[in-house]
Design a protein around this motif. Structure first.
Motif, PDB file in Angstrom:
ATOM      1  N   LEU A 245      -5.273  -6.372  11.495  1.00 18.70           N
ATOM      2  CA  LEU A 245      -4.105  -6.689  10.669  1.00 18.70           C
ATOM      3  C   LEU A 245      -4.220  -8.091  10.065  1.00 18.70           C
ATOM      4  CD1 LEU A 245      -0.407  -6.081  11.789  1.00 18.70           C
ATOM      5  CD2 LEU A 245      -1.067  -8.155  10.612  1.00 18.70           C
ATOM      6  N   LEU A 246      -4.681  -9.043  10.859  1.00 21.63           N
ATOM      7  CA  LEU A 246      -4.739 -10.440  10.429  1.00 21.63           C
ATOM      8  C   LEU A 246      -5.994 -10.781   9.625  1.00 21.63           C
ATOM      9  CD1 LEU A 246      -3.360 -12.231  13.630  1.00 21.63           C
ATOM     10  CD2 LEU A 246      -2.164 -11.786  11.484  1.00 21.63           C
ATOM     11  N   ASP A 247      -6.920  -9.870   9.543  1.00 25.50           N
ATOM     12  CA  ASP A 247      -8.130 -10.103   8.758  1.00 25.50           C
ATOM     13  C   ASP A 247      -7.768 -10.058   7.273  1.00 25.50           C
ATOM     14  OD1 ASP A 247     -10.557 -10.057   7.437  1.00 25.50           O
ATOM     15  OD2 ASP A 247     -11.491  -8.612   8.805  1.00 25.50           O
ATOM     16  N   PRO A 248      -7.963 -11.160   6.523  1.00 25.84           N
ATOM     17  CA  PRO A 248      -7.600 -11.177   5.101  1.00 25.84           C
ATOM     18  C   PRO A 248      -8.262 -10.061   4.290  1.00 25.84           C
ATOM     19  CG  PRO A 248      -8.080 -13.394   5.875  1.00 25.84           C
ATOM     20  CD  PRO A 248      -8.474 -12.461   6.982  1.00 25.84           C
ATOM     21  N   GLN A 252      -4.771  -5.757   1.448  1.00 25.95           N
ATOM     22  CA  GLN A 252      -4.264  -4.703   0.584  1.00 25.95           C
ATOM     23  C   GLN A 252      -3.921  -3.452   1.372  1.00 25.95           C
ATOM     24  OE1 GLN A 252      -3.382  -4.980  -2.583  1.00 25.95           O
ATOM     25  NE2 GLN A 252      -2.632  -2.856  -2.514  1.00 25.95           N
ATOM     26  N   GLN A 253      -4.758  -3.116   2.352  1.00 21.50           N
ATOM     27  CA  GLN A 253      -4.487  -1.928   3.160  1.00 21.50           C
ATOM     28  C   GLN A 253      -3.227  -2.102   3.995  1.00 21.50           C
ATOM     29  OE1 GLN A 253      -7.995   0.178   4.975  1.00 21.50           O
ATOM     30  NE2 GLN A 253      -9.082  -1.684   4.372  1.00 21.50           N
ATOM     31  N   VAL A 254      -3.030  -3.315   4.523  1.00 19.62           N
ATOM     32  CA  VAL A 254      -1.824  -3.569   5.316  1.00 19.62           C
ATOM     33  C   VAL A 254      -0.590  -3.489   4.419  1.00 19.62           C
ATOM     34  CG1 VAL A 254      -0.590  -5.238   6.738  1.00 19.62           C
ATOM     35  CG2 VAL A 254      -3.064  -4.992   6.988  1.00 19.62           C
ATOM     36  N   GLY A 263       8.904   2.052   3.077  1.00 20.02           N
ATOM     37  CA  GLY A 263       9.400   2.373   1.759  1.00 20.02           C
ATOM     38  C   GLY A 263       9.599   1.158   0.878  1.00 20.02           C
ATOM     39  N   LEU A 264       8.771   0.128   1.083  1.00 16.41           N
ATOM     40  CA  LEU A 264       8.923  -1.116   0.338  1.00 16.41           C
ATOM     41  C   LEU A 264       8.212  -1.033  -1.004  1.00 16.41           C
ATOM     42  CD1 LEU A 264       8.132  -3.698   3.183  1.00 16.41           C
ATOM     43  CD2 LEU A 264      10.381  -2.843   2.474  1.00 16.41           C
ATOM     44  N   PRO A 265       8.752  -1.699  -2.021  1.00 15.55           N
ATOM     45  CA  PRO A 265       7.997  -1.831  -3.276  1.00 15.55           C
ATOM     46  C   PRO A 265       6.803  -2.752  -3.044  1.00 15.55           C
ATOM     47  CG  PRO A 265      10.005  -3.138  -3.354  1.00 15.55           C
ATOM     48  CD  PRO A 265      10.082  -2.310  -2.112  1.00 15.55           C
ATOM     49  N   ALA A 266       5.812  -2.672  -3.919  1.00 14.66           N
ATOM     50  CA  ALA A 266       4.555  -3.406  -3.716  1.00 14.66           C
ATOM     51  C   ALA A 266       4.771  -4.902  -3.560  1.00 14.66           C
ATOM     52  CB  ALA A 266       3.604  -3.109  -4.873  1.00 14.66           C
ATOM     53  N   SER A 267       5.601  -5.504  -4.409  1.00 13.37           N
ATOM     54  CA  SER A 267       5.784  -6.958  -4.350  1.00 13.37           C
ATOM     55  C   SER A 267       6.425  -7.395  -3.041  1.00 13.37           C
ATOM     56  CB  SER A 267       6.642  -7.430  -5.524  1.00 13.37           C
ATOM     57  OG  SER A 267       7.937  -6.833  -5.476  1.00 13.37           O
ATOM     58  N   LEU A 268       7.381  -6.607  -2.537  1.00 12.55           N
ATOM     59  CA  LEU A 268       8.040  -6.938  -1.277  1.00 12.55           C
ATOM     60  C   LEU A 268       7.094  -6.752  -0.103  1.00 12.55           C
ATOM     61  CD1 LEU A 268      10.552  -7.802   0.241  1.00 12.55           C
ATOM     62  CD2 LEU A 268      11.374  -5.449   0.146  1.00 12.55           C
ATOM     63  N   ALA A 269       6.278  -5.706  -0.140  1.00  8.89           N
ATOM     64  CA  ALA A 269       5.300  -5.482   0.921  1.00  8.89           C
ATOM     65  C   ALA A 269       4.287  -6.615   0.968  1.00  8.89           C
ATOM     66  CB  ALA A 269       4.593  -4.144   0.697  1.00  8.89           C
ATOM     67  N   GLU A 271       4.687  -9.746  -0.121  1.00 10.13           N
ATOM     68  CA  GLU A 271       5.340 -10.977   0.354  1.00 10.13           C
ATOM     69  C   GLU A 271       5.591 -10.916   1.856  1.00 10.13           C
ATOM     70  OE1 GLU A 271       9.232 -13.840  -0.514  1.00 10.13           O
ATOM     71  OE2 GLU A 271       8.870 -12.079  -1.772  1.00 10.13           O
ATOM     72  N   SER A 272       5.999  -9.758   2.332  1.00 12.79           N
ATOM     73  CA  SER A 272       6.227  -9.599   3.769  1.00 12.79           C
ATOM     74  C   SER A 272       4.937  -9.811   4.539  1.00 12.79           C
ATOM     75  CB  SER A 272       6.802  -8.214   4.055  1.00 12.79           C
ATOM     76  OG  SER A 272       7.054  -8.049   5.429  1.00 12.79           O
ATOM     77  N   TYR A 273       3.835  -9.273   4.021  1.00 18.48           N
ATOM     78  CA  TYR A 273       2.538  -9.480   4.657  1.00 18.48           C
ATOM     79  C   TYR A 273       2.203 -10.970   4.711  1.00 18.48           C
ATOM     80  CZ  TYR A 273      -2.514  -9.804   5.183  1.00 18.48           C
ATOM     81  OH  TYR A 273      -3.774 -10.166   5.612  1.00 18.48           O
ATOM     82  N   GLU A 274       2.362 -11.665   3.606  1.00 23.35           N
ATOM     83  CA  GLU A 274       2.018 -13.087   3.545  1.00 23.35           C
ATOM     84  C   GLU A 274       2.835 -13.892   4.547  1.00 23.35           C
ATOM     85  OE1 GLU A 274      -0.356 -14.467   2.002  1.00 23.35           O
ATOM     86  OE2 GLU A 274      -0.951 -13.117   0.380  1.00 23.35           O
ATOM     87  N   VAL A 275       4.138 -13.647   4.553  1.00 26.41           N
ATOM     88  CA  VAL A 275       5.020 -14.394   5.448  1.00 26.41           C
ATOM     89  C   VAL A 275       4.688 -14.106   6.910  1.00 26.41           C
ATOM     90  CG1 VAL A 275       7.416 -14.598   6.240  1.00 26.41           C
ATOM     91  CG2 VAL A 275       6.904 -14.575   3.786  1.00 26.41           C
ATOM     92  N   SER A 276       4.473 -12.846   7.229  1.00 27.61           N
ATOM     93  CA  SER A 276       4.273 -12.438   8.623  1.00 27.61           C
ATOM     94  C   SER A 276       2.909 -12.827   9.182  1.00 27.61           C
ATOM     95  CB  SER A 276       4.462 -10.925   8.763  1.00 27.61           C
ATOM     96  OG  SER A 276       5.765 -10.545   8.394  1.00 27.61           O
ATOM     97  N   THR A 277       1.937 -13.059   8.302  1.00 25.19           N
ATOM     98  CA  THR A 277       0.580 -13.361   8.784  1.00 25.19           C
ATOM     99  C   THR A 277       0.192 -14.830   8.630  1.00 25.19           C
ATOM    100  OG1 THR A 277      -0.374 -12.743   6.634  1.00 25.19           O
ATOM    101  CG2 THR A 277      -0.245 -11.029   8.332  1.00 25.19           C
TER     102      THR A 277
END
Length: 341
Positions: A245-248, A252-254, A263-269, A271-277
């Motif tokens: 999960l944490l591998d940059p 995109q797959q995460v 059910g998130l739109p692409a931009s929200l998914a 941003e969520s990935y960036e914030v969480s990782t």
């Protein structure tokens, strides 16, 4: 990210080597593990299922989602689930309030929660006389909420009311539908989505409370003793899933997985990935429990709920790191193709 305090717990001798594809090639049957999580399907578990980490370690992981923490704790206590992934304060509550013999076995995430309020509310003082919503009133993120408001002189029951609604996504939806629900503690992606919709962040857990051990895994001690081999293999597979999960390279797959799962739109998914990782309080490398953050969990319970006469107990009353140590050591030994002594 804080490193586990090596002086807090004794180091155990490692006698286990996690099985790899060779063991599975011998036709060994998969062992079923029943897992329950809250606030949706636990992402590393889903990754472990889809990327084959659990199968590689001889496990058939069956994941269920609880609607709230009460249901999750009940599933674990009643033997319907073997492993729970939720805020680790739930484990403490099970021990202290329900006399359940459970133990935390690894970390997972810190806390990226924010105090999110209705549009038009811009200060904590404006929450006086309001109804605030939580999952359960006496555990985990509700204690964060109580602490933050107590720091501004507001006391639950006297200056505001708490209403139990359910897990994070449910609370955001409830705030959309009922403007009289003034605020709640929300984490990504719900917190990000809320701010995009005009809700107001009054501050973060990191700002008001500091290091905090949020999500982790906990089990019944009896089950852990009787299934120690399976638990160690589960932790090993989970750690591998977190590494993936944490591998940059897998960003995109995460993000696509977040879109599918939530059910998130692409931009929200994204941003969520960036914030969480990348943020302090997000996913913890190797699902390593932050002991200082866990001490803060206990400190909040002592201060806010008056547990233990206001005195914080030792963390190792609720956390057994021996299974985690064996799992990580087994992964390292397997990588070197050396059996640990």
């Amino acid at each position: 990210m804080k490193i586990i305090n090596q002086e807090l717990f004794s180091v155990v001798a490692v006698t286990f080597l996690v099985p790899g594809p060779t063991a599975l090639a011998q036709g060994l049957p998969l062992q079923a593990i029943h897992v329950v999580s809250i606030s949706g399907r636990n992402l590393p578990v889903v990754i472990g299922q889809r990327q084959g980490m659990f199968v590689k370690h001889g496990l058939d992981v069956q994941l269920e989602v609880a609607p709230n923490s009460d249901a999750l704790r009940s599933a674990l206590a009643s033997d319907k689930s073997d492993i729970a992934h939720a805020a680790v304060d739930n484990a403490v509550a099970m021990v202290e309030s329900a006399a359940a013999d459970v133990v935390i076995v690894m970390g997972g995430e810190g806390s990226l929660n924010e105090l999110i309020a209705q549009p038009g509310i811009h200060s904590i003082s404006e929450l006086r006389g309001k109804t605030l919503i939580v999952d359960a009133p006496n555990t985990a993120f509700a204690l964060q909420l109580k602490k933050i408001l107590l720091s501004s002189g507001l006391q639950a029951g006297r200056d505001y009311q708490l209403k139990a609604i359910g897990a994070t996504p449910v609370r955001l939806q409830a705030m959309r539908e009922h403007q009289d629900y003034a605020a709640s503690m929300l984490g990504p992606p719900s917190s990000i989505e809320a701010k995009r919709d005009g809700f107001v962040s009054l501050g973060s857990t990191q700002k008001f409370i500091g290091a905090y051990q949020g999500f982790g895994a906990f089990v019944r001690r009896e089950w852990a003793r009787e299934h120690s081999d399976a638990l160690i293999r589960y932790i090993a597979a989970y750690v591998e899933a977190v590494r993936w999960l944490l591998d940059p390279a897998n960003k995109q797959q995460v993000a696509e997985l977040l879109m599918q799962e939530s059910g998130l739109p692409a931009s929200l998914a994204t941003e969520s990935y960036e914030v969480s990782t990348t943020s302090q309080g997000g996913y913890q490398p190797d699902a390593c429990l932050d002991v200082d953050g866990f001490r803060n969990v206990l400190k909040l319970r002592a201060e806010v709920e008056g547990q233990w006469g206001g005195r914080t107990p030792a963390a190792d009353k609720y956390y057994d790191r021996s299974y985690y140590e064996q799992a990580v050591a087994g992964l390292s030994a397997a990588k070197r193709n050396i059996t640990p002594k």
